[in-house]
Structure formats: C-alpha cells, structure tokens
Design a protein around this motif. Structure first.
Motif, short mmCIF file in Angstrom:
data_model
loop_
_atom_site.label_atom_id
_atom_site.label_comp_id
_atom_site.label_asym_id
_atom_site.label_seq_id
_atom_site.Cartn_x
_atom_site.Cartn_y
_atom_site.Cartn_z
N UNK A 114 8.56 53.39 119.25
CA UNK A 114 9.74 52.53 119.21
C UNK A 114 10.01 51.97 117.83
N UNK A 115 11.20 51.37 117.72
CA UNK A 115 11.64 50.85 116.43
C UNK A 115 10.70 49.76 115.92
N UNK A 116 10.45 48.79 116.80
CA UNK A 116 9.54 47.72 116.41
C UNK A 116 8.15 48.08 116.91
N UNK A 117 7.13 48.04 116.04
CA UNK A 117 5.79 48.36 116.55
C UNK A 117 5.46 47.47 117.75
N UNK A 118 5.03 48.11 118.85
CA UNK A 118 4.76 47.29 120.05
C UNK A 118 3.39 47.58 120.64
N UNK A 119 2.32 47.34 119.84
CA UNK A 119 1.00 47.55 120.43
C UNK A 119 0.78 46.56 121.58
N UNK A 120 -0.05 46.96 122.55
CA UNK A 120 -0.40 46.03 123.63
C UNK A 120 -1.25 44.92 123.04
N UNK A 152 -6.67 58.47 116.48
CA UNK A 152 -6.56 57.57 115.33
C UNK A 152 -6.65 58.37 114.04
N UNK A 153 -7.48 59.43 114.02
CA UNK A 153 -7.58 60.26 112.82
C UNK A 153 -6.24 60.94 112.55
N UNK A 154 -5.67 61.53 113.60
CA UNK A 154 -4.38 62.21 113.43
C UNK A 154 -3.31 61.23 112.94
N UNK A 155 -3.38 60.00 113.42
CA UNK A 155 -2.38 59.01 113.02
C UNK A 155 -2.72 58.38 111.68
N UNK A 156 -3.81 58.85 111.06
CA UNK A 156 -4.18 58.34 109.74
C UNK A 156 -4.65 56.90 109.75
N UNK A 157 -5.24 56.48 110.87
CA UNK A 157 -5.64 55.09 110.97
C UNK A 157 -7.15 54.94 111.16
N UNK A 158 -7.84 56.09 111.28
CA UNK A 158 -9.26 56.04 111.64
C UNK A 158 -10.09 55.36 110.57
N UNK A 159 -9.82 55.74 109.30
CA UNK A 159 -10.63 55.19 108.22
C UNK A 159 -10.55 53.67 108.18
N UNK A 160 -9.34 53.15 108.39
CA UNK A 160 -9.16 51.70 108.27
C UNK A 160 -9.73 50.95 109.46
N UNK A 161 -9.78 51.60 110.63
CA UNK A 161 -10.09 50.83 111.83
C UNK A 161 -11.41 51.20 112.50
N UNK A 162 -12.11 52.20 111.97
CA UNK A 162 -13.28 52.67 112.73
C UNK A 162 -14.36 51.59 112.88
N UNK A 173 -1.47 45.09 110.26
CA UNK A 173 -0.20 44.94 109.55
C UNK A 173 0.86 45.79 110.25
N UNK A 174 2.12 45.55 109.90
CA UNK A 174 3.22 46.26 110.56
C UNK A 174 3.08 47.77 110.51
N UNK A 175 2.76 48.31 109.31
CA UNK A 175 2.63 49.75 109.16
C UNK A 175 1.46 50.28 109.98
N UNK A 176 0.35 49.53 109.95
CA UNK A 176 -0.81 49.96 110.74
C UNK A 176 -0.49 49.92 112.23
N UNK A 177 0.25 48.89 112.63
CA UNK A 177 0.62 48.78 114.05
C UNK A 177 1.45 49.99 114.47
N UNK A 178 2.38 50.40 113.62
CA UNK A 178 3.22 51.54 113.98
C UNK A 178 2.36 52.81 114.08
N UNK A 179 1.38 52.94 113.16
CA UNK A 179 0.50 54.12 113.25
C UNK A 179 -0.36 54.05 114.50
N UNK A 180 -0.73 52.81 114.87
CA UNK A 180 -1.49 52.65 116.12
C UNK A 180 -0.63 53.11 117.31
N UNK A 181 0.66 52.77 117.27
CA UNK A 181 1.55 53.18 118.36
C UNK A 181 1.67 54.71 118.40
#
Ligand SMILES: Nc1ncnc2c1ncn2[C@@H]1O[C@H](COP(=O)(O)OP(=O)(O)O)[C@@H](O)[C@H]1O
Ligand SMILES: [Mg+2]
Lengths: 275, 427
Positions: A114-120, A152-162, A173-181
């Motif tokens: 979605x437009x606005x990152x909406x993690x649970x 998370x790896x495919x979304x490029x977020x694994x390194x930051x969040x493992x 952050x907003x960008x990380x949230x969107x990658x999480x989504x």
C-alpha cells in the motif's frame, strides 16, 4: 462547454497504443467499469493486458482511478459497500470473479503493497510470518524461520533486522517499514504484486532502495505499480499505462510512451504541462 | 526588525501570559479536586478506624447444669445442648461480678453489658466440648456496642447523663472492670467474617461483599460477551438499513435511562415473569447487565472504529478472511478501549443501588450468600442500610463499608489496567 466535454469523452474512449498483448499475459482486463455508487462511475471501459514478469506502471493525475483499478485485481473493492465492478478481469486466463475463485485464494496469489507503510503492530518476525501461518504454508517453526529469512532477504531488510526480529515492526523507519510490507507480501509467495504508490511516503534514498528491489523482484513476480512520479515509471517499468478521468488513454512500452506518445493528453502529462 | 517580527513580538507577551494563565487554572482545579478527595478519604478512613477493634470483657463462666437449664446426667444429646439456656450463664456470672446490683431495672441493664451474640459463642463452645459442663472457666466475651463505644472513647463522659446512651452506673462498672484488667480490645474479625446483623458489634461486611462479587460476576459474564459481540456485529457485519439505525438510536438512548427504571423492568420481567429468585445475585446481575450493556456496546464500537483501516487492508490483502481480520487484528487493537469502557460500566454497576432496591436486594440478610441464588445484598445497599440505622456504632461500620467498596473498585480497576497493559505490550 458541454460539447467540448462530450468530444473529450468520445476521444478518450478510444485507447491508443498497444493495450492488448498476444502472448505472455498474466492479467487481462476487458471493458472494466467500476462504480462507487449507483451513478458515480470511476473507471470507464478499460481494457489492457499486463505481461508476466514485467513491471507495469500505471500513471495519471491524482483521482483518475489508478488505485481503484489496481484494487480490482485482488478484489479489494469487494470490501467497499456499494462498489460494483463489471467487465472481465482474468488472471492466467481465469476470470477472477467466477464462482470457483475465492477472494481469499485470489489475494494469496495477488499480493498488495500500500501507499502508506502499514506493518501490523507486532514484531518484525510476526509481520512476515503472519501470511504463511494464515495460509498454512509451513509445517513447523523452522520452516517458518526459513520463510521469514528468505522474504526479508529478498526485500533487502535481512541485514538490518536479523538481530532484532522481535522489535516492533512499527518502530522501523518509513523506508524499512515499506520493505517490511514487501517482505510480508512475498512471504506468501504470490504470483503478482500490486503496489499502490509504494514510495510516495518515502525519502529519495528509501525510494531508490525500493525501486532496486522491484527491479530484482521482477524476475520471479509480475508487478503492477501505481505511481504519480513519471520519472519512477520511466526508470523501472517495462510498460506504462496512462489514465485520465477514469479512462485508459494510452498503453505502450515505457520507452515509446515517454519518447513518442500518441495521445496529446499523455504528452501534456509527461512533459509536465499538467497533472 | 521586519514589520511581521515586530507585530509578532508585540503579541508574544500576551500569548505567553495566556498560556501561563491556562496552566494556572489547570493546576488550581487539580489541586482543588485533590484536596476534596483527600478530605473525603481522610474523613471516611478516620471514621472507620473504630471498626478494626472490639472490646471484650473477661467473665468467669460457671457451666453448672442448673444454670444451663439441664438435668444432671452424664451425657446430653446435641439437641439438648443446642436448646440450653446460655444467656443465663452470662447473667449469673455478671450478677456475681456486681453483687451490689439489686434493682430489677439495673439488673436488666447489667445483663445487656455483654453482646447478645455472646451466648452463641458459649453454645458453640459447649457443643464442641460437652465435658466443660460442671466446670468454671474464664472466657473473653464481646461487649455490647454502647459499652464498646464508651471504651473506645466515642461517648463523651462529661455530657449530661440524660443525653448519654451510657449512664453513670454503667461507666462505674466499666471502670471497675478496667481496674481489674478484665476489659481488653481485640482485633475485630467479625467485620470480615459476618454478614449483616441488628447488633452493630456482630455486623460484618462479608455477606454484602460476596453479594457484590457474585452480582458483578454475573454482570460481567453477561454484559461483556454480549456487549462486545453486539458491537462487533453492528460495526462490521450489520447492513446499513432502517432497522439497524433504529437499534443504534435505541442503544444510545438506553445508556441514558435512569437506572431505577431498569430495576422496575427487572422486577417485572425477571422476577415476576421468569420467576428468578428475588434478592438473589442472579437477579441483581441480570438487572445491572441491562445498565452496563449499552455502555460496553458504545465504547466497543468507538474502539473498533478507531482501529486504523490500513491494518484491515493489510490483513485483507494478505488473504485473511473477514472473521480473521476481526479476531487477529481488530479485537486485539480495540481491546484496551473495550476494557476501558467495560470498567466504566462495571464501576457504575458496582456503585448502583437504586435498581437493586426494586428487586429486593435491600432485604436484611443475616447469612453469607453461598451461591448466585441465595438472598444477598450488595455493598452500596449495605452502606445505605447501615447509614440508616440509629445505633452509634453503625457510623463506623458505614465508613468501613465505604472503604471496602472503594478497595473493591480499586482492585477491579487495577485488574483491568493490568489486562490492558498486557494487550498494549503485545503490540
Ligand atoms: N471508497 C470510495 N468511495 C467513493 N468514491 C471513491 C472511493 N475511492 C475512490 N473514490 C473515487 O474514485 C475516483 C478515483 O479514485 P482513486 O482510484 O483513488 O484515484 P487515484 O488513485 O488515481 O488518485 C476518485 O474520484 C475518488 O473520489
Ligand atoms: Mg491512489
């Protein structure tokens, strides 16, 4: 005045460019009309195809119905009371409105960002694990761990969040949230990913990260992305569709749309003269 | 300085002054309400202190069969022991202590030195251990409430005798007993273990406390699931039509109905029509649920409405069904709000007495209720009954009952807050 409007409408009803494809079609829509209320129509007679493993960009001034059309592809509009979608929308040749397709199954194969990152408001891990658990894609927790890591790896977020998978998804952050989504969406292994202005709430660096990500995801998924940024469409998409007042004006290879638009409205929009 | 800056700085002082004034009003009103609250608490707590102790008098009781109205034999049946005259034992012992009391009127007053419930203590003692018959034992017995009040210093010795509930000769008795160390004050467990009584020294809060507990339990078990369920249906599933509008308006109206009306309704429907036992916690709980339901429904709907639509979309987009969206996301996110609303409704119900008067929960109940169907009273009604009683000792009991009610309320709120924190931390 009324005449001009009618002329424009008539002219708009003829889509220019190459809306229909011969082969390699993932999603096709024919004569799609969407009404929000009985007599308020938002999408008029739209027909075009989206090719497999390509990025289709949908551009146009705001309020022209891009989101509305995108939400037809996973039947999210079903949730809006009084919203009526008619016309044929096919996924892999099968009508998504037919009786033997359940919207729940459809949404498992057509994911949405979605437009606005909406993690649970849950941990990073639970965000990604939610879909696979929901659909019973995993048998035990180690399989689930694998899916979470892979997504998370495919979304490029694994390194930051493992190291902090139990941190709240909303604390990123907003960008990380969107990658999480995005990770959450690809965790259920969909075939198509719909993205509704996924970078409009992000800064340029986060935007670049997501664009790169989309480019990489293209090889395994079909992506339809709504964007109001023409530069973004030009950078990442294979084909581009231009919408105006609920009508599809022009579809073609992105190169052609941006260098040699057929329709005057398209030209005006991409040269920034209006929109 | 530019023109704008000048204008702004000219105004700035005024703006800050306004801010300070506003802050002052806030602090002033908070201080004022805190003062009132503290004053109230201090008043109640200081008034309830006498309840914690009770005065006992030590009497040498001669368990001779003749005083018990029993024949002399080696063993007695339980019934004989049960029906024996224990008051006479106390009377005899009192006469022996004060042989100078001869006049019949004074003798009558002397007999009332000890609480009228003391004889039952002796009865239990004898039934437990019949061998005691024939012996003489010194036993601590509860004093009458007026004597107790005097010992606690609640009665002014210097007031004219005619305006005093304790006369001069009674004071002399007390003083002579105190001189012999035969009067002592002990911790009052009656207050926590007994139900209501006509005699303040024997009255306790346990009956009303259990009554309130059972009533609240019924109210919670009924109104929470029904209220939350109704709110979820109205918010998530109900079609938008004329009927639903009517229902909505009526729920909002119900929240504003005076509570006594619910009492009349409960009397007519639950008791007269369905035959639910009068004065029982089940009837009270049913009536109070009518009151709390609209509160819970309204607050749950507000809480559900405030769940961000983006969360629903996210779950739907992943392929969750509508029910899964509700159970996995909407309810957990709305839970803090639901709990807040429920606790407001329950706190209201806990303090409610008017509708319960209508269904007979104001009756004098001397037994501690053992189930949802036994006659019972509740804390606010108990407070009302005691506040209405003439004996001086009931003043302290009233305050103590208020303290118990406040503690009950506090524990209820605390558990809701802990639950809410749990839900908030989960997210
Ligand atoms: N939930 C809705 N109910 C009624 N009308 C809507 C709703 N969502 C969008 N619309 C209308 O449909 C039109 C297209 O909106 P949208 O698809 O959001 O445009 P875009 O995404 O291109 O900016 C707008 O005129 C908008 O007012
Ligand atoms: Mg949009």
């Amino acid at each position: 005045m009324k005449d001009i409007k009618q002329n424009l409408t008539q002219e708009l009803d003829q889509t220019s460019g190459n809306p229909l494809l011969e082969e390699n079609i993932k999603i096709s829509c024919r004569k799609v009309n969407v009404y929000y209320h009985k007599n308020v129509q938002s999408i008029f007679n739209v027909s075009f195809d989206i090719a497999k493993n390509q990025i289709m960009a949908m551009i146009g001034p705001s309020g022209c119905g891009k989101s509305t059309l995108l939400r037809c592809f996973n039947r999210m509009n079903d949730m809006i009371e009084e919203c009526v979608v008619d016309g044929d929308i096919k996924l892999d040749g099968e009508n998504i409105h037919s009786k033997n397709i359940d919207p729940v199954i459809l949404r498992a194969s057509v994911g949405m960002v979605f437009q606005k990152p909406n993690p649970f408001p849950k941990s990073i891990y639970d965000n990604v694990a939610y879909g696979p658990k929901l659909h019973g894609l995993v048998r035990n927790s180690s399989e689930l761990d694998d899916i979470v890591e892979e997504s998370l790896t495919k979304a490029g977020l694994w390194k930051e969040t493992k190291d902090c998978l139990s941190k709240a998804g909303t604390s990123l952050s907003g960008g990380q949230q969107q990658r999480l989504c995005i990770a959450r969406t690809i965790a259920i292994k969909p075939e198509v990913i719909l993205m509704d202005e996924p970078t409009s709430a992000l800064d340029p660096i986060a935007t670049a990260t997501i664009e790169e990500l989309m480019y990489e995801l293209k090889s395994s998924y079909t992506i339809a992305v709504v964007t109001h940024s023409m530069q973004q469409a030009a950078r990442i998409s294979d084909r581009t569709a231009y919408f105006h007042l609920g009508r599809l004006v022009e579809v073609n290879d992105t190169n052609t749309v941006f260098t040699n638009p057929v329709h005057e409205l398209t030209e005006n929009y991409i040269t920034g003269r209006f929109g | 300085m530019s023109n704008t800056t000048k204008l702004v700085s000219a105004n700035l002082k005024k703006r800050y002054a306004k801010e300070r004034r506003f802050k002052f009003y806030g602090i002033f009103s908070i201080t004022l309400s805190l003062t009132f609250l503290l004053f109230l608490l201090f008043d109640i707590v200081s008034k309830c202190l006498p309840v914690f102790t009770q005065s006992y008098v030590e009497l040498d009781i001669d368990f001779a069969p003749k005083y018990l109205n029993l024949e002399e034999k080696s063993s007695y049946s339980k019934e004989e022991l049960f029906n024996a005259n224990y008051q006479k034992l106390i009377n005899n012992s009192l006469y022996k202590l004060f042989p100078e009391v001869k006049a019949r009127k004074q003798k009558r007053i002397l007999r009332k030195f000890v609480s009228s419930g003391a004889q039952y203590k002796l009865r239990d003692l004898v039934i437990d251990n019949p061998k005691i018959i024939g012996d003489t034992k010194s036993i601590w017995l509860l004093t009458d409430d007026d004597i107790d009040s005097f010992i606690k210093g609640l009665i002014d010795e210097n007031a004219p005798e005619s305006e005093r509930r304790v006369k001069d000769f009674q004071i002399n008795w007390i003083k002579s007993l105190q001189a012999k160390d035969k009067i002592d004050s002990k911790l009052n467990i009656n207050f926590l273990t007994n139900s209501d009584s006509r005699e303040p020294e024997q009255a306790g809060i346990l009956g009303a406390l259990k009554g309130s507990f059972y009533t609240m339990l019924i109210t919670l078990l009924l109104s929470f699931p029904i209220g939350v369920g109704a709110a979820i249906y109205l918010e998530e599933f109900a079609p938008k039509n004329y009927w639903i509008d009517i229902i909505e308006v009526n729920i909002n109206n119900l929240a504003a109905v005076p509570s006594i009306v619910f009492g009349i309704l409960g009397l007519a429907i639950y008791i007269n029509f369905f035959g639910i036992p009068r004065s029982a916690p089940i009837a009270g709980g049913l009536v109070l649920s009518l009151m709390t339901l609209p509160v819970i429904i309204i607050s749950t709907r507000v809480a559900i409405k405030s769940v961000p639509p983006s969360i629903r979309e996210a779950a739907l987009g992943l392929g969750a069904s509508k029910m899964q969206v509700i159970t996995h996301h909407v309810i957990p996110l709305a839970m803090p709000g639901i709990l807040t609303g429920s606790i407001i409704g329950m706190a209201q119900a806990l303090g409610e007495s008017a509708p319960l008067l209508m269904i007979g929960m104001v009756a004098f109940v001397a037994d501690v209720p053992q189930s949802f169907f036994d006659p019972a009273t509740v804390l606010p009604v108990q407070i009302f009954i005691w506040a209405d009683s003439p004996e001086r000792a009931f003043i302290a009991l009233t305050s103590a009952a208020i303290v118990v009610l406040l503690v009950f309320l506090f524990l209820m709120n605390l558990s809701a807050i802990i639950l809410r924190k749990k839900f908030e931390n989960k997210q």
